[in-house]
Structure formats: structure tokens, C-alpha cells
Write an enzyme that holds these catalytic residues in place. Sequence first.
Site, short mmCIF file in Angstrom:
data_model
loop_
_atom_site.label_atom_id
_atom_site.label_comp_id
_atom_site.label_asym_id
_atom_site.label_seq_id
_atom_site.Cartn_x
_atom_site.Cartn_y
_atom_site.Cartn_z
N ASP A 127 -11.12 -9.99 4.50
CA ASP A 127 -13.27 -10.56 3.47
C ASP A 127 -13.06 -11.58 3.66
O ASP A 127 -14.63 -11.64 3.96
CB ASP A 127 -12.61 -9.45 2.31
CG ASP A 127 -13.29 -8.09 2.32
OD1 ASP A 127 -12.85 -7.49 2.88
OD2 ASP A 127 -13.48 -7.22 1.24
N LYS B 252 4.39 -15.25 2.56
CA LYS B 252 4.60 -15.56 1.62
C LYS B 252 5.47 -16.00 1.03
O LYS B 252 6.67 -15.79 0.03
CB LYS B 252 4.11 -15.11 -0.31
CG LYS B 252 3.62 -15.83 -1.29
CD LYS B 252 3.24 -17.03 -1.18
CE LYS B 252 3.48 -17.91 -2.59
NZ LYS B 252 1.84 -18.77 -2.60
N TYR C 199 1.09 -1.57 -0.21
CA TYR C 199 0.01 0.08 0.17
C TYR C 199 0.49 1.17 0.22
O TYR C 199 0.69 2.58 -0.51
CB TYR C 199 -0.99 0.10 1.51
CG TYR C 199 -2.12 -0.83 0.96
CD1 TYR C 199 -2.08 -2.10 0.61
CD2 TYR C 199 -3.30 -0.34 1.17
CE1 TYR C 199 -3.14 -3.16 0.85
CE2 TYR C 199 -4.84 -1.36 1.61
CZ TYR C 199 -4.64 -2.26 1.13
OH TYR C 199 -5.53 -2.74 0.71
N ASP D 52 -5.74 -7.33 4.22
CA ASP D 52 -6.97 -7.26 3.57
C ASP D 52 -7.58 -8.14 2.53
O ASP D 52 -9.07 -8.09 2.84
CB ASP D 52 -6.57 -6.10 2.45
CG ASP D 52 -7.04 -5.13 1.06
OD1 ASP D 52 -8.59 -4.71 2.26
OD2 ASP D 52 -7.33 -5.57 0.17
N ASP E 162 -1.64 -18.42 0.37
CA ASP E 162 -2.40 -19.30 -0.48
C ASP E 162 -3.09 -20.61 0.98
O ASP E 162 -4.29 -21.03 0.46
CB ASP E 162 -2.04 -20.13 -1.59
CG ASP E 162 -0.44 -20.54 -1.03
OD1 ASP E 162 0.42 -20.57 -0.14
OD2 ASP E 162 -0.04 -21.00 -2.14
C1 IPM Z 1 -10.49 -2.52 3.95
C2 IPM Z 1 -10.77 -1.20 2.40
C3 IPM Z 1 -9.22 -0.29 2.60
C4 IPM Z 1 -8.33 -1.59 2.10
C5 IPM Z 1 -10.10 0.45 0.33
C6 IPM Z 1 -10.67 1.47 1.11
C7 IPM Z 1 -9.14 0.92 0.85
O1 IPM Z 1 -10.89 -2.70 1.60
O2 IPM Z 1 -10.47 -1.63 4.89
O3 IPM Z 1 -10.46 -3.74 3.63
O4 IPM Z 1 -7.71 -2.46 1.00
O5 IPM Z 1 -7.75 -0.99 3.27
MG MG Z 2 -10.70 -4.59 2.30
#
Ligand code: IPM
Ligand code: MG
Length: 362
Positions: free
Chosen positions: A251, A191, A141, A247, A223
Site C-alpha cells: 500500500d 524483522k 494471516y 500487505d 521498518d
Molecule cells: C490486500 C488486501 C487484503 C489483504 C484484505 C482485503 C484481506 O488488503 O490484498 O492487500 O490484507 O491481503
Molecule cells: Mg492490503
Amino acid sequence: MSKRIVLLPGDGIGVEVVREAKKIIDYLSERYGMEIRTGTYLAGGASLENCGEPVKDEVVEACKKSDAVLLGAVGGPRWDDFPADKRPEKALLRLRKELGLYNNLRPVTVFDSLKDASPLRPEVVDGVDLLVVRELTGGLYFGQPKGISEENGTEVGVDTMRYSVPEIERIAVAAFEAARGRRKKVTSVDKANILASSQLWRKTVASIAGNYPDVTLENMLVDNCAMQLIRNPSQFDVILTENMFGDILSDEAAMLTGSIGMLPSASLGDGPGMYEPVHGSAPDIAGQDIANPLATLASVALMFRYSLNHEQAARDIESAISKVLSDGYNCKDMSRHARHVLSTSEMGDKILETIKTTGDSK
Ligand code: IPM
Ligand code: MG
């Protein structure tokens, strides 16, 4: 002991969920005599529309001077074609960097009453209670060089995954400390079979582990971790990982609960912490009073715990959420698993009412 909280509702459903959060903050502030003052500022697309910047310097300053920041969500299709430094997400990245929020905590709990909501079989998600500790201010990032440039007549895009030992050490310490208060297991995800930054990560995490003989350290390739989260998620206690892996995995982990709408997060550093729901701005359902505010309310609980040092207030919120869910209430995203479907504002009121009637009023 007056406290200042900056509210950044942001875009889309962020506005609606932060409105509900404010009700709870105001009530608990009064109940415990905390004298919390809140100030609301623009961030993300809302700020771009207003002044052409994803977040103004004065807003960043207000955040730095606060005790904690609550952010709803930023982004939306309207700003998708904006250049990288004028995108709503830039607000988030700038705040993370300038507030030094390297430690992102994303707890994933499967509520007993919602086991059926998961796309995985109930016996697979039974007992899932894990914490993703994501490094938040380094890696791909932020690493330099970064950008799109021209090389030999063709465009080239570059991002750099870079980690220094101190950056790895401080997030590893955060993960081991968190594990001590839990089931004492850290799974460090990298990784290392390919990436140099991961090899340094693995070596550094091992050296920190030496100071925590009571915590078990396990290393896992990213992975494989993606697979294990689906195969057997209850094996995890604390997942420690770098920014980009965190990240993606967070999710994935979120979906174990059936809805990303339920997950809170805390981003901590050496100054004020920032709290936000893991879900985004969900432009498709914005403004309809149907978004699920529970992730934001759970984030407020984390705010009381980590930034306002008020464990009781945190527990008041968390037990109210748990009670409301087991009483069969939920929002539209979880309607198949609810006996009563509430709107965003009804859910806020329901949690408030439950805190009032069941909390421990001292
Ligand atoms: C998160 C989001 C952010 C990230 C985006 C919106 C920049 O996906 O907080 O997980 O990638 O960190
Ligand atoms: Mg995210």
C-alpha cells in the site's frame, strides 16, 4: 485452445471495473482467436447477501477448474460487524489458500506522464519501477493458533507468525526468477532482529540466493524499508517479503504512483492464477461510474502474460494504458493530473479503442 476465466466482480467498485475488463478480454480473445469463455460468480459481500457465505463451494470449484480468475474487490461497511468467518474478506483468503496462491506480484511503476501525481517530489519518484513479491498463504494471516479466547477471566487475541523452510524457499525462488527478468536485485525484507520467523526467512533466502549468482541479494529490516520507500524508492528492484509486511509495504509503495487506483496484482501458485487490482471496493464512490479501472485492466494484462501465455495481448493492454495516460486522459481520482477526465466506462472504451487502433493485429 479454449480458455476459461472466472470473473468475480465482488463488491463496490469491483463490479464497475470488472465490467470494463470484460470488454477488453472479449475483444482480445476474438482478435487472437483464443476462444476465451468467461463466467461471472458472486464473491464477498454480494455472496453473503445472496447465500450467507463469503464464497460458495461451487464458486471455489469453478475457480479451481478455470485457467484464471479475475477479482474486482470485496468488502464494505455493511459487513464490517460480521464475525470473522462471515466477512467478505474471507472469500479472498479462502481462494488464496485453496488455489495455493502463495506468490503475490505487485508491480509499481511510475508513469513518466504522472510523475507530478505522486505526493513525493517528482525527482524522488523518477524512474521508480519495482516489484513487490509478497508471500500470500502463510504468516500471520494463516498461522495457527489463531483466535480470541478467554484466559484467566480476560479475553486474549492470538495470531501466529509461522513460516516453514519450504514455504520460504518457493517464494524466494519466485522473487529471484522475477529479478532475473528485471534489474537483478532482490531486497528481502524481514524483522530478523526480533522475530524467529524472520531469522529463518533470512537464512533460507540466503541459501536460495546461492543458486542465483547473477542476482544481488540485500536484506533490509521492515521498518527501514518503510522509510527507504519514501526516502529513495528507485533503489528497489524486487522486494521479497512475508504476507503481513507485504500487505503494508505494497500500500505504501502504491502511493508512490499517486493513486492506489493504478496498481495491478497477480497471485500465482501451481494452478490457475488470480488477478486483482490492489485498491479495495471503495464503497464511498461505488455505483457512480467514476472509479479508475486502470488497475484492473493492468491486472488483465498480467493475466494474459502469466496464465494465458499471451505476451502480445499483455503488451497491447499495457501500451494502450501508457498511451492513454500520456495523451492526458485519466479518471476522477487523478483529475488534477489529467487534461481529460473520463468516467469508468469511458476509460474502458478509450483503452479498447486504443488497443484496436495501435495494437499489433496478427
Ligand atoms: C490486500 C488486501 C487484503 C489483504 C484484505 C482485503 C484481506 O488488503 O490484498 O492487500 O490484507 O491481503
Ligand atoms: Mg492490503
